[in-house]
Design an enzyme around this catalytic site. Structure first.
Site, PDB file in Angstrom:
ATOM      1  N   LYS A  50       0.804  -1.218   0.000  1.00  0.00           N
ATOM      2  CA  LYS A  50       0.000   0.000   0.000  1.00  0.00           C
ATOM      3  C   LYS A  50       0.844   1.278   0.000  1.00  0.00           C
ATOM      4  CE  LYS A  50      -4.452  -1.178   0.082  1.00  0.00           C
ATOM      5  NZ  LYS A  50      -5.449  -0.623  -0.840  1.00  0.00           N
ATOM      6  N   SER A 304       0.961  -9.769  -0.176  1.00  0.00           N
ATOM      7  CA  SER A 304       0.639  -8.344  -0.196  1.00  0.00           C
ATOM      8  C   SER A 304       0.790  -7.642   1.143  1.00  0.00           C
ATOM      9  CB  SER A 304      -0.785  -8.138  -0.719  1.00  0.00           C
ATOM     10  OG  SER A 304      -1.726  -8.794   0.116  1.00  0.00           O
TER      11      SER A 304
END
Length: 506
Positions: A50, A304
């Site tokens: 992110k 992720s």
């Protein structure tokens, strides 16, 4: 498309982000019979990809926009990405988070120098408050996924994969929430390597992109499961949806148990603990491998994120064996007579019993809740058939969510005095006063006949409640449920409930 590719190649992410390694996963490769690689986005400074999109967006704001400060609504990795980026650029940052956000996440955002505003019980509440603050303060909103510069920042993951393994690449598995990561990766890679397969992965209980692609339009989900909270999105983006529709080859959906098993797989390979969304791509890769043949190229799974709450590990460890099809749960009825228990154990044979719950039920028969180690799903089906051939009434509960969440921990027999009992699973916000709010709204209208609570280290607790409600009271009870507003599922007809806790079977 040309603009997006240019933005990926000219992105500012490497001011703060690192080029993460593409590592081999030898154990999983051997088990699945193909070359598996992990893209280690969990190794970023905030332990999540992110940071790429957040920084790329904020770094390209005009001086006037930067002076106004940035704001976002998030309880997860995007919040840390915005906070980290703003501190690096010397910009004021405000993060609106639900009051139910675990303190570890709030503390992490504050440690980066951002101001935290706690509002509401859910992300929707926080988002609504964030929108009001944007209007009143003039701060710049940083969207977690639906912004071209955010998408381009996430697309740098695809550019790195191309540099690190440009040849012999067959498929890339990408977790999907709002679609920012997969839109950026898919658009970039398909422009350079059109034959590479881009496979999205979503949980069954948070499959907004799958539903949207099937419908040909963006679909807003009424409810989303929060286990993989990093991808718990009700509606995908207006920018990300058309990119996924054009460039994503397929979406695989997986269960929470499969995600837990994937977390264990990643730990076995790397000794790192992924958050549920962080291991989502591995879960999808394994399901895809079970159904499809490989063309011989490498398969890449994006790891992720690794912002895991420690309290969740108990639940994950418990469910990993079920997700890996290494354990099966059965409800078995045996006659209540001397030697019956021994006969049942003989029917199980040399298999390892992982769990055993028993309670006397009358003088005719006894009900047993048993966990058994298995090799795979077909092995469980073979055992079930064998038990039935040996004269035992048996039921496979391995895919029964209520049995795994609650029943296995509270097998205690039926309640003969309970009348008109109806069973519900609720999600309570994990905050002080949530239970009292439930009881206050319930009032003295209906009697609680069963109550089971178990905290799994997430923002919402799962609660099982039995309430005595006669047929004539159903309309009023339905109104109570609407006023309560907590997500719920009726389980009155659930076979595990009927077997162990509900009315006696005929």
């Amino acid at each position: 498309m040309k603009n997006l590719l240019r933005e990926v190649l000219c992105s500012r992410v490497y001011d703060v982000a690192r080029e993460t390694p593409l590592e081999a996963a030898p154990k999983l490769s051997q088990r699945l019979g193909r070359s598996i690689l992990f893209k280690r986005e969990d190794l970023q400074p905030i332990f999540s990809f992110k940071l790429r999109g957040a920084y790329n967006k904020i770094a390209q704001l005009s001086p006037e926009e930067q002076a106004r400060g940035v704001i976002t609504a998030s309880a997860g990795n995007h919040a840390q990405g915005v906070a980290f980026s703003a501190r690096r650029l010397g910009i004021r940052a405000v993060i609106v988070m639900p009051q139910t956000t675990p303190e570890i996440k709030v503390a992490a955002v504050r440690a980066f120098g951002a101001e935290v505003v706690l509002q509401g019980d859910s992300y929707s509440d926080a988002q609504a408050h964030c929108e009001k603050l944007v209007e009143s303060t003039g701060m710049v909103f940083i969207h977690p996924f639906d912004d071209p510069l955010v998408i381009a920042g996430q697309g740098t993951v695809g550019a790195e994969i191309l540099r690190q393994r440009g040849s012999g690449l067959e498929a890339v598995f990408v977790p999907i929430g709002g679609g920012g990561l997969i839109a950026g990766i898919a658009a970039f890679l398909k422009a350079i390597l059109p034959d590479v397969l881009i496979i999205g992965v979503e949980p069954f209980e948070a499959d907004a992109m799958y539903q949207s692609l099937a419908a040909g339009r963006r679909v807003r989900l009424e409810q989303v499961g929060i286990f993989a909270d990093g991808v718990a999105v009700r509606e995908v983006g207006r920018h990300t949806f058309p990119l996924c529709r054009e460039h994503v080859d397929e979406i695989v959906r997986v269960s929470n148990d499969e995600i837990c098993a994937a977390i264990k797989d990643v730990f076995d390979e790397t000794r790192s603990v992924m958050e549920p969304a962080g291991a989502l791509a591995v879960a999808g890769l394994k399901r895809y491998a079970a159904e499809r043949e490989s063309r011989g190229g490498a398969w890449v799974a994006i790891l992720s994120g690794a912002n895991m709450n420690f309290d969740r590990l108990r639940f994950i460890a418990e469910r990993a064996e079920l997700g890996e099809a290494r354990e099966a749960l059965f409800a078995v009825t045996i006659p209540e007579r001397p030697g019956a228990f021994r006969a049942f154990c003989a029917a199980i044979g040399q298999r390892v019993i992982t769990e055993f719950n028993y309670r006397l039920h009358g003088r005719a028969q006894a009900h047993i809740f048993v966990g058994v180690a298995i090799r795979d799903r077909s092995d469980a089906a073979t055992l079930l058939e064998h038990l039935r051939q040996e004269g035992h009434e048996a039921l496979d509960l391995s895919d029964d969510e209520m049995a795994k969440l609650h029943i296995r921990h509270m097998v205690g027999g039926h309640a003969p005095e309970a009348r008109d009992e109806r069973l519900y699973r609720f999600e309570f916000p994990e905050r002080p006063g949530a239970l009292m709010e439930f009881l206050d709204k319930l009032g003295g209208h209906w009697n609680i006949s069963l109550f089971h609570y178990r905290n799994n280290g997430v923002d919402f607790s799962r609660v099982l409640v039995g309430i005595e409600v006669g047929d004539g009271d159903l309309p009023a009870f339905g109104h109570f449920l609407e006023r309560l507003g907590y997500p719920h599922v009726e389980e009155t007809t659930n076979p595990a409930y009927r077997f162990f806790l509900g009315e006696s079977r005929p």
